[in-house]
Design a protein around this motif. Structure first.
Motif, short mmCIF file in Angstrom:
data_model
loop_
_atom_site.label_atom_id
_atom_site.label_comp_id
_atom_site.label_asym_id
_atom_site.label_seq_id
_atom_site.Cartn_x
_atom_site.Cartn_y
_atom_site.Cartn_z
N LEU A 1 0.82 -1.21 0.00
CA LEU A 1 0.00 0.00 0.00
C LEU A 1 0.86 1.26 0.00
N LEU A 2 1.91 1.28 0.80
CA LEU A 2 2.74 2.48 0.91
C LEU A 2 3.40 2.86 -0.42
N PRO A 3 3.96 1.89 -1.21
CA PRO A 3 4.57 2.29 -2.48
C PRO A 3 3.59 2.89 -3.47
N LEU A 4 2.30 2.62 -3.29
CA LEU A 4 1.32 3.19 -4.23
C LEU A 4 1.28 4.70 -4.16
N VAL A 5 1.67 5.27 -3.01
CA VAL A 5 1.71 6.72 -2.87
C VAL A 5 3.15 7.21 -2.69
N GLY A 6 4.12 6.39 -3.12
CA GLY A 6 5.51 6.82 -3.10
C GLY A 6 6.15 6.83 -1.73
N LEU A 7 5.68 5.97 -0.82
CA LEU A 7 6.22 5.95 0.55
C LEU A 7 6.93 4.64 0.82
N THR A 8 7.81 4.65 1.80
CA THR A 8 8.43 3.44 2.33
C THR A 8 8.13 3.36 3.82
N SER A 9 8.39 2.21 4.41
CA SER A 9 8.08 2.05 5.83
C SER A 9 8.91 2.98 6.70
N GLU A 10 10.22 3.18 6.33
CA GLU A 10 11.06 4.05 7.15
C GLU A 10 10.65 5.52 7.02
N SER A 11 10.19 5.92 5.83
CA SER A 11 9.74 7.30 5.67
C SER A 11 8.37 7.53 6.28
N SER A 12 7.65 6.45 6.61
CA SER A 12 6.30 6.56 7.16
C SER A 12 6.27 6.38 8.67
N ILE A 13 7.43 6.17 9.29
CA ILE A 13 7.46 5.95 10.73
C ILE A 13 6.81 7.11 11.47
N LYS A 14 6.97 8.33 10.96
CA LYS A 14 6.42 9.48 11.66
C LYS A 14 4.90 9.43 11.71
N TYR A 15 4.26 8.84 10.68
CA TYR A 15 2.80 8.71 10.72
C TYR A 15 2.37 7.74 11.82
N HIS A 16 3.14 6.68 11.98
CA HIS A 16 2.88 5.73 13.07
C HIS A 16 3.02 6.43 14.42
N ILE A 17 4.03 7.28 14.54
CA ILE A 17 4.25 8.00 15.80
C ILE A 17 3.10 8.98 16.06
N TRP A 18 2.70 9.72 15.03
CA TRP A 18 1.59 10.66 15.21
C TRP A 18 0.32 9.93 15.65
N LEU A 19 -0.02 8.86 14.92
CA LEU A 19 -1.22 8.11 15.24
C LEU A 19 -1.12 7.47 16.62
N GLY A 20 0.08 7.02 16.98
CA GLY A 20 0.27 6.43 18.30
C GLY A 20 0.02 7.43 19.42
N HIS A 21 0.55 8.63 19.26
CA HIS A 21 0.35 9.65 20.29
C HIS A 21 -1.13 10.04 20.40
N VAL A 22 -1.78 10.24 19.27
CA VAL A 22 -3.19 10.65 19.29
C VAL A 22 -4.06 9.55 19.90
N SER A 23 -3.85 8.30 19.46
CA SER A 23 -4.67 7.21 19.97
C SER A 23 -4.42 6.96 21.46
#
Length: 692
Positions: A175-197
């Protein structure tokens, strides 16, 4: 190009439809109009209360994941460029500030829309709830009922965050490569969602504690594990676990006590276990796709890491940097800036660490190299063992990287690094060397490499720009300029202090070790599509059979089927379906890979007798190697100075200049601010880092 556009439109329509369902979920229309009709048709004797949510919230993402694999397979075979060039202007830095870091316009827009979704959902939940308040205890006041309702609905909103939490940390995601992302470049989204949740779950939990303790004197409900409804005590356990993970994930704690963060964060397994008991099977289907895909990825990583990788050689630099070279299957192909995860049992049996791949799969078809800077206790122990042992057991996972080498389409590249931040640029340079030496029709971009080092010994990092293997290289067509800055030394060192050579060491082969191979073979994306589709279908079939012939007969007799047993069935069937499907495909591919590994020959290396970085400082010896001479001629060393990055970037000519930066946070933020300015419209910024 037309087929790529068709794929993009299809993916976009499905995703927009998926988000639309999330937006409708808290509304009266969904609750009072859609739900009764869908429950009548979908909540059959085979799926009961899970039918509607499986169709609306699980199926679309699983469909995208499967078709995404097929799309990436054909895209990889055709070596087509990135599909998202139209968003290039929107990927410019739009916001550079702590604690968010560097945020571009696309990320800012999606973050804003997600916040709007959360606010919209909470407002609609409360609007419906306040219009139909239920007094749960005798004599309960209206404001108390509203307080309970707010606490409950905040938990619903946290569940929305969890629906997206696992996508950024699925390393082999389609899913991530479909929008030009990799797991390491997306770590910040995981962190944001983790803090909010975690914040929402904390307020949800504290709200119920206040309601039960201070308002209604029902604290005994916290320890209730109901047989007919959700488990409260499971929610309490999940809350305690989430607090531990949340506190240790903050930047200060994570950097000062990484091992505490590392081990505590693995409590997510227990958290998910008790969290599912607390939310129930219907809400489990809302977050199922992210967890399902993550378990597939995690299990494949486990299967890959069971075999030991063949460590062929190492280069130990005087500044404490190590380059580890592994044998690999020629079938394993990866893109520059990829990352390989290493586990060295003799250093620590449990810890896995990511390192940048410095080699190039085209230039070095039989080897894979990673660069490691000796900074922490783990890397220092590794450096000592590499110096002392003649064989080392190493397990690997990956490599993981972007789907395409988009930087090759740039007119010119400016790569700015600080210290060991030069390592991802090594793989880029080797890819460009390969393109210029094989007569590729793609014009290689002009390259300016700006590297900042603390000491002269760190200048030895430039020796890693060329591979260790003896493959002849012609760098005459490479338009390369290297500006190296030594910040803590004002003059060239005395020759005697710089004579320490790089230690190159070959390791004894072990018949139990094997070359690094693609975990699912040459057509890994297609195999992943088979695993995702077959495991999800197997889960649906097994869930339908268990519900129809085991759970439904009990409920039809008006007997109580323990609510938590339904959760256990779901968890068991998810894991069993994934393990069966993934194991079959893995073992099928393993037979092919094992046959190919027998044909892999030992790799020969030409150990250099003179370091080009040493020649840069001593200037008294002729280098025999033509590639080394070209490298030295392209390099200029500045002592006691720092680069004036702003003036360098603003003076860059051309309409399409890619600016890549890897180094300390302050350096990345400074470069991002320069590229975000109105006077630098020709600069296209990209940061390469695990932290943001």
């Amino acid at each position: 190009m037309k087929s790529n556009a068709a794929w993009q439109v299809f993916f976009l329509v499905v995703f927009v439809g998926y988000i639309f369902i999330w937006a409708m979920l808290p509304t009266k229309v969904y609750k009072n109009t859609w739900t009764p009709k869908m429950n009548k048709n979908l909540n059959s004797t085979y799926f009961r209360e899970q039918g509607t949510n499986l169709l609306l919230f699980s199926f679309p993402i699983m469909l995208l994941a499967v078709l995404g694999c097929v799309h990436l397979h054909f895209k990889t075979k055709s070596n087509s460029p990135s599909n998202w060039r139209c968003f290039r202007s929107m990927r410019r830095p739009a916001l550079v500030m702590a604690p968010l870091g560097i945020v571009n316009a696309v990320e800012l827009a999606f973050a804003a829309m997600f916040v709007v979704l959360l606010i919209w959902s909470l407002a609609n939940y409360l609007y419906i709830s306040f219009g139909n308040l239920h007094m749960h205890t005798l004599g309960e006041k209206v404001w108390q009922a509203k307080f309970r309702s707010v606490s409950l609905r905040l938990g619903y909103i946290g569940n929305t965050c969890w629906a997206f939490l696992f996508f950024p940390v699925t390393r082999g995601s389609s899913l991530l490569p479909l929008v030009g992302l990799t797991s390491e470049s997306s770590i910040k989204y995981h962190i944001w969602l983790g803090h909010v949740s975690n914040f929402l779950f904390a307020v949800h939990s504290v709200g119920f504690i206040i309601y039960w303790w201070a308002m209604t004197d029902q604290m005994y409900l916290m320890l209730q594990w109901s047989s007919t409804y959700l488990s409260n005590v499971a929610g309490v356990i999940a809350f305690v676990l989430s607090l531990g993970m949340w506190v240790t994930s903050f930047d200060r704690v994570r950097r000062k006590a990484f091992e505490v963060f590392f081990y505590v964060h693995h409590l997510y397994v227990l958290f998910v276990f008790f969290y599912m008991f607390h939310v129930g099977v219907a809400y489990l289907c809302l977050i199922l796709p992210g967890i399902f895909l993550f378990i597939i990825d995690r299990y494949l990583r486990f299967l890959q890491s069971r075999s030991k990788s063949r460590l062929v050689s190492t280069r130990l630099l005087p500044n404490g940097t190590m380059e580890l070279t592994f044998s690999k299957s020629p079938e394993l192909s990866y893109t520059p800036t990829s990352v390989l995860f290493l586990n060295v049992p003799s250093v620590c049996k449990l810890q896995w660490h990511p390192f940048t791949v410095t080699s190039n799969s085209n230039l070095e078809p039989q080897t894979l190299s990673v660069a490691i800077k000796s900074q922490g206790s783990w890397t220092q122990k590794l450096y000592t063992q590499l110096s002392s042992f003649d064989h080392l057991e190493v397990s690997t996972e990956g490599p993981y990287g972007p789907a395409s080498s988009h930087f090759l389409s740039r007119e010119s590249l400016v790569m700015i690094s600080g210290g060991s931040g030069i390592t991802p640029f090594i793989s880029i340079l080797r890819e460009i060397i390969h393109k210029t030496t094989t007569g590729s029709t793609i014009k290689a971009p002009n390259i300016l490499l700006i590297s900042t080092f603390k000491n002269t010994t760190d200048l030895r990092m430039l020796d890693l720009l060329l591979p260790l293997s003896g493959t002849p290289l012609d760098l005459s067509n490479l338009q390369l300029q290297i500006e190296a800055y030594i910040t803590r030394e004002t003059e060239k060192p005395v020759e005697d202090s710089y004579k320490k050579q790089i230690q190159t060491k070959l390791f004894k082969p072990n018949p139990l070790d094997s070359p690094i191979s693609p975990v699912l073979g040459k057509n890994s994306w297609l195999c992943l599509a088979v695993i995702i589709s077959s495991s999800f279908v197997l889960f649906l079939i097994s869930l339908g059979l268990v519900t129809r012939y085991h759970i439904y007969p009990v409920e039809r007799r008006k007997d109580n089927y323990h609510y938590s047993f339904k959760i256990l069935w779901d968890m068991f069937l998810v894991c069993a379906s994934i393990f069966v499907a993934a194991s079959v495909v893995f073992l099928w591919q393993k037979r092919k890979i094992s046959a190919e590994e027998k044909q892999i020959q030992n790799v020969d290396f030409a150990i250099p007798t003179m370091s080009p970085a040493s020649w840069l400082c001593t200037m008294d010896t002729e280098l025999e190697s033509l590639p080394h001479q070209s490298l030295v001629q392209s390099t200029k060393v500045h002592f006691g100075a720092r680069p004036d990055v702003k003036s360098i970037l603003l003076e860059c000519k051309g309409s399409d200049v890619g600016v890549l930066v890897c180094g300390p946070k302050s350096m990345r933020h400074d470069v991002a601010k320069i590229c975000a300015s109105g006077s630098a419209k020709n600069l296209h910024f990209e940061s390469i880092s695990f932290s943001w």
